[in-house]
Design a protein around this motif. Structure first.
Motif: not given
Length: 282
Positions: A154-155, A197-200
Motif C-alpha cells: 500500500s506504500g 500484489r507485489i507485482a503492482g
C-alpha cells in the motif's frame, strides 16, 4: 556494524539505532527484543502489546520499564491500533499517552505516527513485520511506520514521506530513514496471491533504485521467498529519500527467535516487540 546495536543482556533496551542517538543528541530510537521483562510463555518475557492475550498488568510493567529506561514515563508512551494500512497520524501534545494503558485510548486505524513534540514517545508493535523509522533533523520531526506485506504494497513508506513534506514542510532530501529487525528473505515464504500484489509495485532495477539484494527468489510450486526490507528501501528511494540516508538492519526475527518474537516461528501465538522513537525534552 549493524545499524541496530545490541545492548547488554537482561535490559529492556536491546537494540538502539545508535548512529541517530550519537549524531542527533535529542533523539532516541530503537527496537526491543523478547528478553528483559516479566512475561511468561508464550509471551516470555518482554511482550509490549495488549492485543495478544498476555496479562494486562504485565504489559503495563514492561512498558513502564522501557519508557523509564529511555528517560520517558508511561504517560509519554503513545501508540496506535495497527490495521496493516497506510494511514498516518500526526501526534500533537494532546495525543501524548494515547494507548499507553489500554487499547481503547490508542490512536485508531493507523500504521504510521509522526510528531515534532518533545516528550512524546512514539511506539509501534511487531513480530516479523518491518519497522520503518523516519527523521527530519532540519524540521525536528520523527516518525514510525509498521510495514507488513500489506502495508508495504500500500506504500506506507511513501505515505510517510508525503505526510512529512505536506504537514511539516520537510524536504525528502533531508529525511533520514532506517529499516529495523524483521523477517528476512531467508525465512519469509509467500504465495502467488501476495506476489500478484507485489507485482503492482512495478519494482525498478534501474538507476538509483537498483537493489542491493534481490526483491524476491522463486522457489517453485507457487512459492516465493520475499525481501520486505529491500522492497521498502526501494520505495523510500522512489519517494525521494537519498540512498545513503537509509540504514538497514541485517537482523532476521525468525532466524534469531531466541532474541525476537516471531509470528511465523512461534506458530502465531507470541508476544510483540516495540519500535520506539522520541524527542527528549531539553
Amino acid at each position: 556494524m549493524d545499524a541496530f546495536k545490541q545492548q547488554e543482556p537482561k535490559t529492556p533496551l536491546h537494540f538502539t539505532l545508535s548512529s541517530w542517538d550519537q549524531e542527533e543528541g535529542g533523539i532516541t530510537a530503537g527496537f526491543t527484543g523478547r528478553r528483559g521483562g516479566l512475561g511468561t510463555a508464550p509471551y516470555d518475557t518482554l511482550n509490549l502489546a495488549f492485543h495478544v492475550g498476555d496479562d494486562h498488568d504485565t504489559v503495563i510493567h514492561n512498558r513502564r520499564m522501557l519508557a523509564e529506561h529511555l528517560g520517558f514515563t508511561l504517560q509519554d508512551w503513545t501508540c496506535a491500533e495497527q490495521v496493516h494500512g497506510r494511514r498516518i497520524a500526526v501526534i500533537g501534545e494532546m495525543d501524548r499517552g494515547a494507548g499507553s494503558t489500554g487499547r481503547h485510548t490508542a490512536i485508531q486505524d493507523s500504521d504510521g505516527l509522526l510528531t515534532d513534540v518533545p516528550g512524546v514517545l512514539l511506539t509501534s508493535f511487531y513480530a516479523d513485520c518491518v519497522p520503518l523509522y523516519f527523521l527530519d533533523p532540519v524540521r525536528g520531526v520523527v516518525g514510525l511506520a509498521h510495514a507488513g506485506w500489506k502495508g508495504t504494497v500500500s506504500g506506507i513508506a511513501e505515505a510517510m514521506v508525503e505526510r512529512m513534506n505536506e504537514h511539516y514542510g520537510s524536504r525528502s532530501a533531508d529525511i533520514r530513514c532506517a529499516i529495523g529487525p524483521s523477517i528476512g528473505m531467508c525465512c519469509y515464504e509467500v504465495d502467488q496471491v501476495v506476489m500478484d500484489r507485489i507485482a503492482g509495485l512495478q519494482l525498478s532495477r534501474e538507476r538509483q533504485e537498483r537493489p542491493r539484494e534481490p526483491f524476491f527468489e522463486e522457489k517453485g510450486g507457487g512459492k516465493t521467498m520475499l525481501n520486505l526490507k529491500e522492497i521498502n528501501r526501494h520505495i523510500m528511494i522512489k519517494a525521494g529519500i537519498l540512498a545513503d540516508h537509509i540504514e538497514c538492519t541485517t537482523w532476521c526475527t525468525s532466524c534469531r527467535n531466541d532474541l525476537f518474537f516471531s509470528y511465523r516461528k512461534d506458530g502465531g501465538v507470541t508476544g510483540r516487540m516495540a519500535s520506539w522513537m522520541g524527542i527528549r525534552k531539553r
